[in-house]
Design a protein around this motif. Structure first.
Motif, PDB file in Angstrom:
ATOM      1  N   GLU A  28       0.831  -1.207   0.000  1.00 40.28           N
ATOM      2  CA  GLU A  28       0.000   0.000   0.000  1.00 40.28           C
ATOM      3  C   GLU A  28       0.865   1.256   0.000  1.00 40.28           C
ATOM      4  O   GLU A  28       0.561   2.224  -0.701  1.00 40.28           O
ATOM      5  N   LEU A  29       1.940   1.261   0.769  1.00 36.43           N
ATOM      6  CA  LEU A  29       2.826   2.425   0.798  1.00 36.43           C
ATOM      7  C   LEU A  29       3.533   2.613  -0.542  1.00 36.43           C
ATOM      8  O   LEU A  29       3.682   3.738  -1.030  1.00 36.43           O
ATOM      9  N   ILE A  30       3.935   1.509  -1.157  1.00 42.91           N
ATOM     10  CA  ILE A  30       4.585   1.583  -2.470  1.00 42.91           C
ATOM     11  C   ILE A  30       3.622   2.148  -3.507  1.00 42.91           C
ATOM     12  O   ILE A  30       4.014   2.934  -4.387  1.00 42.91           O
ATOM     13  N   LEU A  31       2.355   1.777  -3.403  1.00 44.38           N
ATOM     14  CA  LEU A  31       1.356   2.235  -4.372  1.00 44.38           C
ATOM     15  C   LEU A  31       0.891   3.668  -4.118  1.00 44.38           C
ATOM     16  O   LEU A  31       0.046   4.180  -4.845  1.00 44.38           O
ATOM     17  N   GLY A  32       1.410   4.285  -3.089  1.00 45.32           N
ATOM     18  CA  GLY A  32       1.158   5.702  -2.903  1.00 45.32           C
ATOM     19  C   GLY A  32       0.255   6.090  -1.752  1.00 45.32           C
ATOM     20  O   GLY A  32       0.026   7.288  -1.535  1.00 45.32           O
ATOM     21  N   SER A  33      -0.259   5.133  -0.995  1.00 45.15           N
ATOM     22  CA  SER A  33      -1.078   5.484   0.166  1.00 45.15           C
ATOM     23  C   SER A  33      -0.182   6.090   1.245  1.00 45.15           C
ATOM     24  O   SER A  33       0.875   5.538   1.554  1.00 45.15           O
ATOM     25  N   ARG A  34      -0.631   7.189   1.813  1.00 41.62           N
ATOM     26  CA  ARG A  34       0.161   7.884   2.828  1.00 41.62           C
ATOM     27  C   ARG A  34      -0.593   8.009   4.150  1.00 41.62           C
ATOM     28  O   ARG A  34      -0.005   7.884   5.212  1.00 41.62           O
ATOM     29  N   ARG A  35      -1.866   8.287   4.080  1.00 39.73           N
ATOM     30  CA  ARG A  35      -2.655   8.478   5.302  1.00 39.73           C
ATOM     31  C   ARG A  35      -3.171   7.137   5.813  1.00 39.73           C
ATOM     32  O   ARG A  35      -3.395   6.206   5.045  1.00 39.73           O
ATOM     33  N   ASP A  38      -6.264   5.602   4.164  1.00 46.22           N
ATOM     34  CA  ASP A  38      -6.017   5.094   2.815  1.00 46.22           C
ATOM     35  C   ASP A  38      -5.278   3.764   2.861  1.00 46.22           C
ATOM     36  O   ASP A  38      -5.582   2.843   2.096  1.00 46.22           O
ATOM     37  N   ILE A  39      -4.294   3.666   3.751  1.00 48.38           N
ATOM     38  CA  ILE A  39      -3.586   2.384   3.899  1.00 48.38           C
ATOM     39  C   ILE A  39      -4.575   1.296   4.301  1.00 48.38           C
ATOM     40  O   ILE A  39      -4.571   0.188   3.752  1.00 48.38           O
ATOM     41  N   LEU A  43      -6.464  -2.703   2.919  1.00 43.66           N
ATOM     42  CA  LEU A  43      -6.270  -3.859   3.800  1.00 43.66           C
ATOM     43  C   LEU A  43      -7.530  -4.075   4.625  1.00 43.66           C
ATOM     44  O   LEU A  43      -7.483  -4.155   5.846  1.00 43.66           O
ATOM     45  N   GLY A  44      -8.652  -4.164   3.931  1.00 42.20           N
ATOM     46  CA  GLY A  44      -9.938  -4.179   4.608  1.00 42.20           C
ATOM     47  C   GLY A  44     -10.140  -5.316   5.590  1.00 42.20           C
ATOM     48  O   GLY A  44     -10.957  -5.210   6.515  1.00 42.20           O
ATOM     49  N   LYS A  45      -9.419  -6.409   5.435  1.00 46.21           N
ATOM     50  CA  LYS A  45      -9.570  -7.555   6.343  1.00 46.21           C
ATOM     51  C   LYS A  45      -8.640  -7.471   7.555  1.00 46.21           C
ATOM     52  O   LYS A  45      -8.636  -8.355   8.405  1.00 46.21           O
ATOM     53  N   MET A  46      -7.866  -6.408   7.637  1.00 41.15           N
ATOM     54  CA  MET A  46      -6.961  -6.198   8.766  1.00 41.15           C
ATOM     55  C   MET A  46      -7.594  -5.204   9.730  1.00 41.15           C
ATOM     56  O   MET A  46      -8.104  -4.165   9.317  1.00 41.15           O
ATOM     57  N   THR A  75       0.159  12.531  10.490  1.00 39.79           N
ATOM     58  CA  THR A  75      -0.563  12.941   9.281  1.00 39.79           C
ATOM     59  C   THR A  75      -0.285  12.014   8.108  1.00 39.79           C
ATOM     60  O   THR A  75      -1.170  11.746   7.306  1.00 39.79           O
ATOM     61  N   GLU A  76       0.950  11.529   8.010  1.00 39.12           N
ATOM     62  CA  GLU A  76       1.298  10.654   6.890  1.00 39.12           C
ATOM     63  C   GLU A  76       2.335   9.623   7.311  1.00 39.12           C
ATOM     64  O   GLU A  76       3.109   9.843   8.260  1.00 39.12           O
ATOM     65  N   TYR A  77       2.352   8.513   6.577  1.00 43.33           N
ATOM     66  CA  TYR A  77       3.391   7.493   6.708  1.00 43.33           C
ATOM     67  C   TYR A  77       4.110   7.393   5.366  1.00 43.33           C
ATOM     68  O   TYR A  77       3.467   7.410   4.307  1.00 43.33           O
ATOM     69  N   ARG A  78       5.406   7.260   5.415  1.00 47.33           N
ATOM     70  CA  ARG A  78       6.198   7.107   4.194  1.00 47.33           C
ATOM     71  C   ARG A  78       7.284   6.063   4.417  1.00 47.33           C
ATOM     72  O   ARG A  78       7.734   5.855   5.549  1.00 47.33           O
TER      73      ARG A  78
END
Length: 232
Positions: A28-35, A38-39, A43-46, A75-78
């Motif tokens: 998810e982080l590689i695909l651009g999710s930051r907040r 969004d992450i 990962l809806g089953k987590m 605010t964000e994860y990277r």
């Protein structure tokens, strides 16, 4: 995350990477999710609690870094430099699985909301129409449901609730077949010709729709993909 207590780089690497959810968080982080939200959408089953714990552990290990506001709120994860170096490892794992251990989706794998989110992550902004374009998905069968993509060259959005804009194109059909197309088992043309999918809206948008998204990431590695999927 337990330690193997073994003096071997593979053992140490597996401590960073080898638990159940970490590769998917990295995806998810590689695909651009930051907040955080969004992450989590990818990962809806987590559970949210487990995701918080994993992100904290990845931060402690130097794989993820947080940005905080003046009040100390995240605010964000990277990904850090060390985390970014794991990107080819994540994709290599996916290509290996696609080649050797990946088949038709099981019922429990089918999730219309997940599919719309994945499409949102693969949008090619420079291929989109110049004006905002709203797509409604009406997917039937196991795991089906409705979803919307609001496509815009300045930034696109995936919605589980009607965003309130006029819909320009409706994608209607079988949820399982849409998952097959998303992963590269079917070309969009095959899905339409089989009658499993149909598009309602202007012909120019219907024809252009599959070109607005990146080709399936793992199509070329699937054990038995279609010729069209290999070509993409």
């Amino acid at each position: 995350m337990p330690s193997y207590r073994e003096y071997c780089p593979i053992a140490v690497g597996a401590e960073f990477f080898g638990d159940r959810w970490t590769p998917l968080i990295l995806r998810e982080l590689i695909l651009g999710s930051r907040r955080f939200n969004d992450i989590h959408r990818g990962l809806g089953k987590m559970s949210r609690t487990l995701l918080i714990g994993r992100l904290r552990e990845l931060e402690r290990r130097g794989i993820v870094e947080r940005t905080v506001d003046g009040a100390g709120r995240t605010t964000e994860y990277r990904l850090t430099a060390a985390g970014r170096e794991l990107e080819p490892v994540v994709w290599a794992l996916g290509h290996w699985a696609a080649r050797w251990s990946f088949g038709d989706p099981a019922d429990e794998d089918l999730d219309a909301a997940w599919l719309v989110w994945r499409l949102h992550q693969s949008v090619l902004a420079d291929r989109l129409p110049p004006a905002r374009t709203v797509i409604q998905f009406v997917l039937s069968g196991t795991g089906g449901g409705e979803g919307w993509l609001v496509l815009d060259r300045g930034g696109s959005t995936a919605c589980q609730i009607d965003p309130g804009f006029e819909v320009d194109l409706v994608v209607m059909g079988d949820n399982r077949e849409m998952h097959r197309w998303l992963l590269g088992w079917r070309s969009f043309r095959e899905a339409r010709q089989s009658g499993s999918l149909r598009l309602i809206g202007p012909t120019r948008l219907a024809r252009a729709f599959p070109t607005w998204f990146r080709p399936p990431q793992f199509a070329g590695s699937l054990g038995n993909p279609t010729p069209e999927a290999r070509a993409s």
